[in-house]
Write a protein that holds these residues in place. Structure first.
Motif, PDB file in Angstrom:
ATOM      1  N   ALA A 148      57.717  46.023  44.844  1.00  0.00           N
ATOM      2  CA  ALA A 148      56.406  46.640  45.121  1.00  0.00           C
ATOM      3  C   ALA A 148      55.543  45.706  45.959  1.00  0.00           C
ATOM      4  N   ALA A 149      55.565  44.408  45.622  1.00  0.00           N
ATOM      5  CA  ALA A 149      54.750  43.436  46.365  1.00  0.00           C
ATOM      6  C   ALA A 149      55.252  43.269  47.794  1.00  0.00           C
ATOM      7  N   VAL A 150      56.571  43.113  47.959  1.00  0.00           N
ATOM      8  CA  VAL A 150      57.126  42.897  49.302  1.00  0.00           C
ATOM      9  C   VAL A 150      56.922  44.125  50.183  1.00  0.00           C
ATOM     10  N   PHE A 193      43.825  36.544  52.887  1.00  0.00           N
ATOM     11  CA  PHE A 193      43.181  37.589  52.093  1.00  0.00           C
ATOM     12  C   PHE A 193      43.942  38.906  52.226  1.00  0.00           C
ATOM     13  N   SER A 194      44.378  39.232  53.435  1.00  0.00           N
ATOM     14  CA  SER A 194      45.119  40.480  53.675  1.00  0.00           C
ATOM     15  C   SER A 194      46.434  40.494  52.917  1.00  0.00           C
ATOM     16  N   VAL A 195      47.150  39.362  52.930  1.00  0.00           N
ATOM     17  CA  VAL A 195      48.409  39.276  52.192  1.00  0.00           C
ATOM     18  C   VAL A 195      48.160  39.456  50.698  1.00  0.00           C
ATOM     19  N   SER A 196      47.112  38.785  50.170  1.00  0.00           N
ATOM     20  CA  SER A 196      46.811  38.878  48.741  1.00  0.00           C
ATOM     21  C   SER A 196      46.439  40.299  48.347  1.00  0.00           C
ATOM     22  N   VAL A 197      45.599  40.936  49.165  1.00  0.00           N
ATOM     23  CA  VAL A 197      45.180  42.310  48.863  1.00  0.00           C
ATOM     24  C   VAL A 197      46.374  43.263  48.920  1.00  0.00           C
ATOM     25  N   ALA A 198      47.206  43.108  49.956  1.00  0.00           N
ATOM     26  CA  ALA A 198      48.381  43.981  50.079  1.00  0.00           C
ATOM     27  C   ALA A 198      49.302  43.819  48.878  1.00  0.00           C
ATOM     28  N   ALA A 199      49.573  42.558  48.498  1.00  0.00           N
ATOM     29  CA  ALA A 199      50.459  42.314  47.357  1.00  0.00           C
ATOM     30  C   ALA A 199      49.846  42.858  46.065  1.00  0.00           C
ATOM     31  N   GLN A 200      48.537  42.644  45.876  1.00  0.00           N
ATOM     32  CA  GLN A 200      47.886  43.138  44.666  1.00  0.00           C
ATOM     33  C   GLN A 200      47.869  44.658  44.615  1.00  0.00           C
ATOM     34  N   LEU A 201      47.663  45.310  45.754  1.00  0.00           N
ATOM     35  CA  LEU A 201      47.740  46.776  45.779  1.00  0.00           C
ATOM     36  C   LEU A 201      49.125  47.252  45.377  1.00  0.00           C
ATOM     37  N   GLY A 202      50.151  46.518  45.813  1.00  0.00           N
ATOM     38  CA  GLY A 202      51.514  46.911  45.485  1.00  0.00           C
ATOM     39  C   GLY A 202      51.827  46.811  44.008  1.00  0.00           C
TER      40      GLY A 202
END
Length: 674
Positions: free
Chosen positions: A359-361, A389-398
């Protein structure tokens, strides 16, 4: 980008559908095999005589074949499907079990725990896995991976949770193919002097040797526990306080050696090996070295299930990067998932680590570029922070829906902890590998060991500082499976909307929001209309939960201890508030009197045919009490002595009165109260 246009993605989704069907609606394995073979034969027939693969029938049959294959694989992967599984053998109380230790688990307060494979029973070949509990009084006998044990102790069933909405360790072990447990006390087993060696055992011995070398290098206790988790996948030595700090700061994934670490290591290796790409066939050599070094690190970490899964996934990612075709990243990720589920273990689909890794990847690969398109700062420091920040937000959304579903909490300051730690995590991993190498050859200089220890101390202190901001830690969030699916629909709609704004995608996003809101409101309404009375199980305590719509009252003698089982029920049933009160001697439930006999043994008079609750081991003559009151039901909770329970149960059987012990049958439900 139309993801479903890619064949590997479609095949993987169909394969997952088959696994889900086989898991939730299991059927005979021979039927599943015949169905799969028939589909394959039909597919070959169409391919041979249609002369092309674009016909409708070819697509339909290919889909059915993939679904049938998924169902067959998951059914066949269940250990009890095998004819030589220990559960299908004739076993008596004197049977001799030959076990091989395959994994060392984190010990509990009372026992050391292991996973063992069954090699034979009474000399007959057998298969299957058991959870082994070796009592702490036997701590002088060390047991390691690859050790072989012989015992006449017999396996027992693993108990389900005794209270509603509690974590089910039985269900968790079932997903690992473990259905029984066995206790080992001193002198109840003996170890084989010459056990056979396996690759996993050799890896575990290498890891233990590294840990001993690190312990000799004077690292701090907390620092050494974190180093073992980061580099060796060994989390058993991390203190509870340190682990809770990482969890509350939204950085617990740093301690779980899996996709994050392998992904960072992949980037570091690509950076270090980039000069090699200038040589003839340099890209192929760089790819080969990258994959070999990734798996070397996996071996160093003991070849745990999570690290094997992560290395398999990122080996495919490395190949995608080698091809230098961004659109292929989704294909490669789908192929890696297909490969892992088909050839390693289809049960991984139901494990939290597998779900969160992919999900994160997938979220990073899909959502991160969309966030970068929204804003691209010209100043490099701001651009770097925005990218992180974008990577963290994307991973957290996943992982957000999965995290809420399993753990029911969300760290609001996850970005702060990631911003402070992730940039240096690659340096920590690289330095840690160097430290391990030098420690193994007894050449670790004190300044390097001291500096690395201080770096880990800084990381622990940073995480602790973030974790102390408890106002930003949102806990006890109610979240069920349907909400999980609806949230993922919402995230998918958001991703589509970010990639291209039009009426259809805007409508899809708004409908997703409304569906999630409507279902959440429905759950809140149904919860406010529910009425029930529960007797919960807790050792040395009595807990009666009386729920009448939104009003919830808990009758207990120890309100502080009662909060542990109550917390899970509060999350699952969506309680807003709970009032605590003491335990009386009598209540009315469904128009029937409920008598509570405690240690004082006081019996309220003039009660005929009551429901009786025995608490705190009352010293009563149960035969005489039954003759006097003619109870319709006798219940005993976890506050009673087990010797009393056995005596009361026998008395109830003699008088033909239903007896319910919460320590054996779990919580008791009274339907409504007056």
């Amino acid at each position: 980008m139309k993801l479903l246009a890619f064949v590997p993605i479609k095949l993987t989704l169909l394969f997952i559908i088959g696994i889900l069907l086989g898991h939730y609606f299991p059927f005979n394995s021979y039927f599943a095999l015949v169905l799969t073979l028939v589909c394959f034969i039909g597919l070959g027939f169409i391919f041979q005589f249609e002369q092309h693969t674009k016909s409708v029938w070819f697509g339909i049959l290919a889909s059915l074949t993939t679904i049938a294959l998924g169902a067959f694989i998951i059914i066949k992967a269940q250990p009890q499907q095998r004819n030589n599984h220990y559960s299908k053998l004739t076993i008596d109380q004197e049977s001799v079990w030959h076990l091989k230790i395959t994994e060392v688990l984190k010990p509990t307060t009372f026992s050391e725990r292991y996973i063992a494979e069954v090699k034979s029973v009474d000399g007959s070949f057998a298969t299957g896995k058991l959870l082994i509990n070796k009592f702490l009084e036997d701590s002088l006998t060390k047991v390691s991976v690859d050790d072989e044990l012989y015992t006449i102790n017999q396996p027992n069933n693993i108990k389900p949770p005794l209270n509603p909405h509690q974590f089910s360790y039985k269900a968790y072990l079932k997903k690992l193919g473990i259905h029984h447990q066995m206790g080992l006390s001193p002198n109840s087993y003996h170890k084989s002097e010459n056990p056979s060696s396996t690759l996993f055992g050799i890896a575990a011995n290498a890891r233990n040797h590294i840990i001993e070398k690190l312990k000799a290098s004077n690292f701090g206790e907390d620092e050494l526990g974190v180093i073992q988790a980061l580099l060796l996948g060994q989390r058993s030595d991390i203190s509870k306080e340190t682990y809770d700090n990482y969890k509350n700061a939204g950085a617990v994934h740093i301690l779980a050696l899996s996709g994050l670490h392998i992904g960072i290591l992949l980037l570091v290796l690509r950076f270090l090996l980039r000069p090699m790409e200038r040589l003839p066939e340099g890209k192929k050599i760089s790819l080969l070295l990258t994959v070999l070094l990734l798996w070397g690190f996996a071996y160093l970490a003991g070849l745990s299930a999570s690290i094997v899964r992560a290395c398999t996934m990122f080996s495919f990612v490395a190949y995608a990067l080698y091809l230098n075709r961004p659109s292929n990243t989704f294909n490669i990720l789908a192929l890696s998932m297909f490969f892992i589920l088909l050839f390693i273990n289809p049960n991984l689909l139901f494990q939290v680590g597998f779900q969160m890794s992919y999900a994160a990847v997938l979220a990073i690969v899909w959502i991160y570029p969309l966030l970068q398109k929204l804003w691209f700062p010209k100043w490099k420091p701001v651009r770097y922070i925005w990218q992180l920040f974008s990577v963290s937000v994307a991973a957290q959304l996943g992982v957000l829906p999965i995290s809420l579903f399993y753990f029911h909490q969300f760290p609001g300051l996850f970005f702060i902890s990631n911003l402070l730690i992730i940039p240096v995590l690659g340096f920590i991993l690289g330095t840690g590998i160097l430290v391990i190498f030098l420690a193994l050859i007894d050449q670790l200089p004190y300044p390097l060991a001291w500096g690395f220890n201080e770096l880990i101390t800084y990381m622990n202190a940073t995480v602790a500082w973030v974790a102390k901001r408890e106002d930003f830690i949102f806990k006890h969030i109610s979240f069920d499976g349907i909400q999980l699916l609806l949230t993922y629909f919402l995230i998918a709609a958001l991703g589509l909307l970010l990639s291209q704004v039009n009426f259809r995608r805007t409508a899809f996003f708004l409908v997703s929001v409304l569906c999630l809101q409507a279902y959440t409101m429905y759950l809140a309404y149904t919860s406010s209309q529910k009425s029930e009375v529960l007797l919960l199980h807790q050792t040395k305590n009595t807990i009666i939960l009386d729920r009448n719509g939104p009003d919830v009252k808990v009758h207990t003698l120890d309100s502080l201890a009662a909060q542990n089982p109550i917390k899970a029920i509060k999350i699952g049933e969506r309680f807003s508030s709970i009032n605590y009160d003491g335990v009386g001697n009598s209540y009315v439930v469904q128009g029937k009197p409920l008598l509570i006999l405690d240690s004082l043994g006081i019996n309220p008079k003039n009660n005929k045919k009551p429901i009786v609750l025995l608490t705190h081991s009352p010293k009563i003559n149960l035969d005489r009490f039954i003759s006097a009151t003619s109870p319709i039901q006798i219940i005993a909770d976890g506050s009673n002595y087990t010797s009393y329970i056995r005596r009361w149960k026998a008395t109830c059987v003699k008088h033909n009165i239903p007896f319910h012990y919460t320590g054996e049958k779990g919580f008791y439900v009274f339907d409504g109260a007056d």
